[in-house]
Design an enzyme around this catalytic site. Structure first.
Site, PDB file in Angstrom:
ATOM      1  N   ASP A 196       0.651  -7.965   1.896  1.00 32.41           N
ATOM      2  CA  ASP A 196       0.534  -8.810   0.710  1.00 32.41           C
ATOM      3  C   ASP A 196       1.895  -9.472   0.446  1.00 32.41           C
ATOM      4  O   ASP A 196       2.493 -10.019   1.369  1.00 32.41           O
ATOM      5  CB  ASP A 196       0.023  -7.976  -0.474  1.00 32.41           C
ATOM      6  CG  ASP A 196      -0.463  -8.836  -1.634  1.00 32.41           C
ATOM      7  OD1 ASP A 196      -1.629  -9.233  -1.618  1.00 32.41           O
ATOM      8  OD2 ASP A 196       0.346  -9.118  -2.549  1.00 32.41           O
ATOM      9  N   TYR A 215       3.557 -15.271  -8.226  1.00 31.27           N
ATOM     10  CA  TYR A 215       2.688 -16.289  -7.631  1.00 31.27           C
ATOM     11  C   TYR A 215       3.172 -17.690  -7.991  1.00 31.27           C
ATOM     12  O   TYR A 215       3.098 -18.618  -7.180  1.00 31.27           O
ATOM     13  CB  TYR A 215       1.243 -16.086  -8.095  1.00 31.27           C
ATOM     14  CG  TYR A 215       0.570 -14.911  -7.434  1.00 31.27           C
ATOM     15  CD1 TYR A 215      -0.272 -15.079  -6.343  1.00 31.27           C
ATOM     16  CD2 TYR A 215       0.805 -13.616  -7.879  1.00 31.27           C
ATOM     17  CE1 TYR A 215      -0.874 -14.005  -5.725  1.00 31.27           C
ATOM     18  CE2 TYR A 215       0.213 -12.525  -7.271  1.00 31.27           C
ATOM     19  CZ  TYR A 215      -0.625 -12.728  -6.190  1.00 31.27           C
ATOM     20  OH  TYR A 215      -1.211 -11.643  -5.582  1.00 31.27           O
ATOM     21  N   HIS A 254      -7.044  -3.962   2.665  1.00 29.06           N
ATOM     22  CA  HIS A 254      -5.803  -4.607   2.254  1.00 29.06           C
ATOM     23  C   HIS A 254      -4.701  -3.619   1.897  1.00 29.06           C
ATOM     24  O   HIS A 254      -3.524  -3.869   2.155  1.00 29.06           O
ATOM     25  CB  HIS A 254      -6.117  -5.496   1.039  1.00 29.06           C
ATOM     26  CG  HIS A 254      -4.962  -6.295   0.553  1.00 29.06           C
ATOM     27  ND1 HIS A 254      -4.389  -7.303   1.292  1.00 29.06           N
ATOM     28  CD2 HIS A 254      -4.267  -6.255  -0.624  1.00 29.06           C
ATOM     29  CE1 HIS A 254      -3.399  -7.849   0.607  1.00 29.06           C
ATOM     30  NE2 HIS A 254      -3.302  -7.227  -0.561  1.00 29.06           N
TER      31      HIS A 254
END
Length: 374
Positions: A175, A301, A352
């Protein structure tokens, strides 16, 4: 560097339980699955357990079993685990988490990595493990000004490793941890190799136009993610402050925001508790709650929207653990333009949150890859 121990005040936990009891609930979804989001019945069930059955002090004590520190880098306090191996020739390894993860993801692997003999392994496979909390996450500081993107974090992690006295180390991440680790690989510095469980790979035009069966499956997974599963990224990448109010003020909003991803991104056969226990999920959610990092973590982000698409090729040796239920599933051929891939493992199961879901597979692959550069 200052030693650090987690000690969440009772008042914070009491306030959490009060807020959970006073939640104003929406009506139920109009479908009988997760396609509209986390179902009301399961959310209420999990929230009730969080309020009345879950014990944060168990996780707090376990985390405090690791050696933790805080140091200031580039004006920001950085929290990290630094667990040295009992074997003096152990190889230094930097582990970086992502969103909506935390250092809790690595709780199952730090022991086997640092002391393999105690887990049936070999002394020559030992690592000194450094596991920092990303800026704005966990017990690290929250940036008060913009600029703490992936590039700056990668430089900060290099500073951290050299400050700890490591003139040669490996780095691993998934990630955001994969983006940071990729940048560390580009920067070279004192890092000698990187290992990823979410590499950056873009299908070439000819693949999109005429895919083979494996490519078609990978393209379909990417399309599914973009159409149905990436709304969080758009929101956090454009208006993190707006969504942050709910994530910091409402524990149920935070719970649903994170647990939905445990459902969607783990290899769980339709229910997140098939991949992670209820307590494991709540350990991670509670860490976000007690540190009030719903907004500050989302801001990464906004800072680094293009981190997964821009940058030079990594020429350092690169290992990849490709888990079948990863949110994006690039093929090796798609990743090779971006990395000097010397090791690629197609995992039989897992998603993930690699170290969290499949700690043994994760540990074995990390050992195998870094054995080539000790």
């Amino acid at each position: 560097m200052q030693p650090f121990a987690i000690d969440v005040p009772d008042s914070v936990l009491d306030d959490l339980r009060r807020r959970l009891r006073e939640t104003r609930w929406p009506e139920a979804e109009t479908v009988d699955d997760w396609t509209q989001g986390m179902p009301l019945a399961y959310t209420r069930q999990l929230a009730e357990y969080w309020a009345a059955g879950y014990d944060w002090r168990v996780r707090e004590a376990a985390l405090n079993g690791f050696d933790q520190f805080v140091t200031e880098i580039d004006g920001l306090p950085i929290h990290f685990i630094h667990q040295r191996s009992p074997h003096p020739d152990a190889f230094p390894l930097l582990l970086t988490h992502g969103w909506p993860g935390s250092i809790i993801e690595f709780g199952k692997v730090i022991g086997p990595l640092t002391d393999p003999v105690a887990y049936g392994g070999r002394a020559e496979d030992a690592f000194h493990v450094v596991c920092p909390s990303l800026p704005g996450y966990g017990f690290s500081g929250k940036p008060a000004v913009s600029g703490w993107g992936v590039d700056r974090i990668a430089a900060a992690w290099e500073t951290l490793m050299t400050r700890l006295g490591y003139d040669r180390y490996g780095a691993q991440g998934g990630d955001w941890g994969a983006a940071v680790t990729t940048q560390i690989g580009r920067n070279v510095g004192h890092c000698v190799g990187i290992h990823l469980n979410m590499p950056i790979g873009i299908p070439p035009k000819e693949v999109r136009e005429n895919p083979n069966p494996a490519e078609r499956e990978a393209l379909a997974a990417g399309a599914q993610y973009q159409r149905w599963d990436s709304g969080y990224m758009k929101q956090q990448g454009t208006r993190p402050q707006t969504v942050g109010y709910g994530l910091v003020d409402s524990p149920v909003a935070l719970l649903a925001w994170i647990v939905e991803k445990f459902w969607s991104w783990t290899d769980c056969d339709g229910h997140p508790e098939n991949a992670l226990t209820r307590d494991e999920m709540l350990d991670n959610v509670t860490l976000y709650w007690v540190t009030a990092t719903g907004a500050s973590s989302a801001r990464l982000y906004w800072e680094s929207k293009r981190a997964f698409t821009n940058g030079d090729r990594v020429e350092l040796p690169t290992g990849v653990a490709a888990f079948p239920k990863e949110i994006v599933r690039p093929l090796r051929s798609w990743c090779e333009p971006n990395y000097n891939i010397t090791h690629w493992t197609a995992m039989p199961r897992g998603g993930h949150f690699a170290a969290f879901e499949q700690p043994e597979l994760f540990t074995d692959d990390v050992r195998e890859f870094f054995a080539t550069m000790r």
